[in-house]
Design an enzyme around this catalytic site. Sequence first.
Site: not given
Length: 300
Positions: A103, A125, A127, A129, A142, A227, A229, A272
């Site tokens: 990412h 996402d 996360h 980030d 990332h 992303d 995830d 990712e």
Amino acid sequence: MRREVRIIGAPTDYGANRRGVDMGPSAIRYAGLAAELDSLGRTCTDDGDLTVARAEERNPDAASTIGSAKFLREVREVCERLSEEVAATIADGAFPLVLGGDHSIAIGTMNGANRDADAGVVWFDAHADFNTPETSPSGNVHGMPLAAALGYGEFGEGWNPSAGIDPSNVALVGLRDLDEPERVAVRESDVTAFTMSDIDERGVGPVTEEALEVAADGTTGVHVSLDLDWLDPNEAPGVGTPVRGGVTYREAHAAMEIVADQGALRSLELVEVNPVLDERNETASLATELAASAFGKRVI
């Protein structure tokens, strides 16, 4: 949305803590991305991959003058080249579809997408980030791209990775795993953050619609960063930082269909995907399907 879609691969794993995500662009292509886009009536041009040296050939600490950030010099090189590719694609009247890679490449995508523009961002996402070299517990870039593109943190060597994006036009969707410094930074910023609890309570449709409204308000278009995830690991096993409790297969498609319906998509990146951790290329296939939904694919 522009009819011609230009695919740009950024096969880097400099920003990740597990090798293999650099093979993501190849896996997504193998899953039939071009055919999916062609079936939607898009003119699909594949510009191939940026040339990226293997991480094993570089010293992760060579340019880490601040905090514990790893491969800063390499991330910068990739992102600056990617920014030029994305900006040139938009200038040519085509639509940039960027395939990661980890990412960290989003720094380059957002810099290119926001050149001579005022773009908003929707960040799908698990996360935020939102770490910086000073706050990151791992040093993996990332976990820093959104903070970097919004101008937070110091990245050394005279590099200013800010894309000039207004934080009030940024929406994060589906958060469920943040470090404590990130929680504080997100709360104190002007970004809009929706957690998985918001999706549970309100539904993915209303949350995505509001996120897009935030990103599109007064802007020239919306960059979507997806992303994989963001999805639950049962749906997308081939990611480097899986977190239980993500969105389902249908919720993800519903969100991308809303992205298409909103009509302001300026650029899109899929990141990712890690084939080394995947099962029968399942995650790459899902990335391809979700891209098709974002470009307007429907059941009827």
